[in-house]
Scaffold this active site. Structure first.
Site, mmCIF file in Angstrom:
data_model
loop_
_atom_site.group_PDB
_atom_site.id
_atom_site.type_symbol
_atom_site.label_atom_id
_atom_site.label_comp_id
_atom_site.label_asym_id
_atom_site.label_seq_id
_atom_site.Cartn_x
_atom_site.Cartn_y
_atom_site.Cartn_z
ATOM 1 N N CYS A 1 -0.817 -2.662 14.856
ATOM 2 C CA CYS A 1 -0.622 -2.435 13.419
ATOM 3 C C CYS A 1 -1.119 -3.636 12.608
ATOM 4 O O CYS A 1 -0.754 -4.780 12.909
ATOM 5 C CB CYS A 1 0.867 -2.200 13.175
ATOM 6 S SG CYS A 1 1.321 -2.286 11.450
ATOM 7 N N CYS B 1 5.481 -7.346 7.579
ATOM 8 C CA CYS B 1 6.439 -6.854 8.573
ATOM 9 C C CYS B 1 6.604 -7.852 9.702
ATOM 10 O O CYS B 1 5.624 -8.346 10.265
ATOM 11 C CB CYS B 1 5.988 -5.506 9.130
ATOM 12 S SG CYS B 1 7.257 -4.761 10.164
ATOM 13 N N CYS C 1 -1.243 1.950 8.380
ATOM 14 C CA CYS C 1 -0.425 0.980 7.660
ATOM 15 C C CYS C 1 -1.051 -0.404 7.543
ATOM 16 O O CYS C 1 -1.385 -1.034 8.538
ATOM 17 C CB CYS C 1 0.878 0.997 8.443
ATOM 18 S SG CYS C 1 1.827 -0.425 8.565
ATOM 19 N N GLY D 1 5.918 -2.263 6.493
ATOM 20 C CA GLY D 1 7.295 -2.721 6.631
ATOM 21 C C GLY D 1 8.180 -1.811 7.457
ATOM 22 O O GLY D 1 7.819 -0.677 7.772
ATOM 23 N N GLU E 1 0.816 -1.210 0.000
ATOM 24 C CA GLU E 1 0.000 0.000 0.000
ATOM 25 C C GLU E 1 0.852 1.264 0.000
ATOM 26 O O GLU E 1 1.955 1.271 0.537
ATOM 27 C CB GLU E 1 -0.814 0.059 1.290
ATOM 28 C CG GLU E 1 -1.782 -1.050 1.451
ATOM 29 C CD GLU E 1 -2.566 -0.900 2.752
ATOM 30 O OE1 GLU E 1 -3.180 -1.874 3.153
ATOM 31 O OE2 GLU E 1 -2.531 0.192 3.356
ATOM 32 N N CYS F 1 3.228 8.425 1.175
ATOM 33 C CA CYS F 1 3.715 7.466 2.163
ATOM 34 C C CYS F 1 3.956 6.139 1.449
ATOM 35 O O CYS F 1 3.043 5.589 0.829
ATOM 36 C CB CYS F 1 2.659 7.344 3.258
ATOM 37 S SG CYS F 1 3.046 6.109 4.475
ATOM 38 N N CYS G 1 4.306 -5.030 15.752
ATOM 39 C CA CYS G 1 3.668 -4.083 16.679
ATOM 40 C C CYS G 1 2.194 -4.474 16.785
ATOM 41 O O CYS G 1 1.535 -4.722 15.765
ATOM 42 C CB CYS G 1 3.787 -2.651 16.159
ATOM 43 S SG CYS G 1 5.483 -2.171 15.831
HETATM 44 S S1 SF4 Z 1 4.804 -1.894 9.707
HETATM 45 FE FE1 SF4 Z 1 5.670 -0.481 11.232
HETATM 46 S S2 SF4 Z 1 4.090 -0.309 12.810
HETATM 47 FE FE2 SF4 Z 1 3.596 -2.097 11.555
HETATM 48 S S3 SF4 Z 1 4.512 -3.858 12.633
HETATM 49 FE FE3 SF4 Z 1 5.994 -3.131 11.139
HETATM 50 S S4 SF4 Z 1 7.272 -1.660 12.246
HETATM 51 FE FE4 SF4 Z 1 5.433 -1.989 13.480
#
Ligand code: SF4
Length: 352
Positions: A117, A110, A331, A159, A90, A103, A114
């Site tokens: 997210c 990822c 995100c 990511g 995205e 962005c 987190c």
């Molecule tokens: S994309 Fe950013 S906010 Fe989401 S899990 Fe990965 S590091 Fe964390």
């Protein structure tokens, strides 16, 4: 080979081996790194035989746009791209008056995990090549007809950019052909070796760091990466990060109702970042069905109280109130919706 995977110096060397005279190489570089074309035919000032020769040896493909959301009330719009291997990523277009920010994603998933997210919820994905990062940028710039001098770029999509460091640096080197490093921001969850590597670059982008809790215990609860890169050591890496004149670090802080949004949390955050040349970007949480139910966006009174407390303690702060809220701009949310839809479809099919 996709020519957009090469930084300016290797691109010049590669082209120099097959194209002459040298001014033709400069023309091709301009078409790629400044104008961002995705077809050799678009290079209208090149003789046909050079364009054919290039097309026989190289590609300059960008990811395909799968979906563009309807623009939100603030004009922001989300793009879902398909990469060549079918992965989805995205990007978000965010008009802001005189300036426009785009962005970009740096990985197709990822591993940092987190808990607030959606990208983290769906787990790791491969590193994105420079051509795939630049493809997001040039596609949106062209579609929106944004003059290069009005563009800002933030690596804050899907990511962790500092876990894709080499490709990130190649991408930055290309972006710097049409924009100053001051207009590019790399946002990290706090990968300390990556921050130190970024610090060693000759031309550094702005650095944003996602902090999200004023103490190690709570940060580790919502950002498990804290166990590997403790908050105190992360703060030390920020203190040694070299900042040019009139540049600041950005401290990102996702506000979760009843968890990290109290006035005392603002006081603790102010204390944590004391002495840093930094501004805080407070980001009220964006709810999503894939994320824990207890995570809620604070109400406006709580947001105002948090911000005012920071200000009273001498901290500069901005709040991302609604940018893209109605298009699921946080995100990974758009891709998350797609994945959830396709899982539901395959469950329905397998139960037939
Ligand atoms: S994309 Fe950013 S906010 Fe989401 S899990 Fe990965 S590091 Fe964390």
């Amino acid at each position: 080979m996709n020519l957009y995977d090469l930084a300016p110096a290797p691109l010049e060397r590669t082209l120099g081996e097959i194209v002459s005279p040298p001014f033709r190489v400069k023309q091709i570089e301009e078409w790629l790194h400044v104008r961002g074309v995705d077809s050799f035919d678009a290079m209208s000032n090149l003789p046909k035989e050079i364009r054919t020769q290039l097309a026989e040896r190289f590609t300059i493909a960008f990811p395909e746009v799968l979906t563009r959301t309807v623009p939100a009330s603030d004009g922001s719009q989300k793009y879902l791209f398909r990469l060549q291997d079918g992965q989805r990523i995205e990007s978000v277009y965010m008009p802001m008056g005189e300036r426009t920010s785009v962005c970009l994603s740096s990985q197709a998933g990822c591993a940092v995990g987190c808990t607030f997210c959606v990208t983290g919820f769906f787990g790791p994905g491969r590193n994105i090549a420079p051509s795939e990062m630049l493809g997001q940028f040039f596609t949106i710039r062209r579609e929106k007809e944004i003059p290069a001098e009005q563009m800002n770029v933030v690596f804050m999509g899907m990511g962790e950019p500092l876990l894709n460091f080499e490709n990130l640096v190649t991408t930055l080197d290309v972006l710097y052909r049409s924009m100053s490093p001051r207009r590019v921001t790399v946002s990290t969850s706090g990968i300390i070796p990556g921050i130190d590597d970024l610090a060693r670059l000759e031309r550094r982008p702005n650095l944003a760091v996602s902090i999200n809790a004023p103490d190690r215990k709570r940060r580790e609860e919502i950002m498990p990466i804290t166990a590997k890169y403790p908050l105190e050591e992360l703060m030390a890496s920020l203190r040694r990060f070299p900042l040019e004149k009139s540049r600041d670090l950005t401290i990102e802080y996702v506000l979760l109702a009843g968890y990290n949004d109290a006035a005392r949390d603002a006081v603790a955050l102010a204390k944590l970042i004391r002495g840093l040349r930094a501004k805080v970007n407070a980001i009220p949480f964006n709810a999503d069905p894939n994320l824990p139910d207890w995570m809620k966006r604070p109400n406006d009174t709580a947001i105002d109280r948090f911000v005012e407390t920071l200000v009273q303690h001498g901290v500069r702060v901005t709040v991302r109130r609604s940018k893209g809220r109605d298009i699921a701009a946080a995100c990974g949310q758009l891709r998350g919706k797609e994945i959830a839809k396709s899982r539901a479809t395959s469950r329905a099919e397998s139960s037939r």
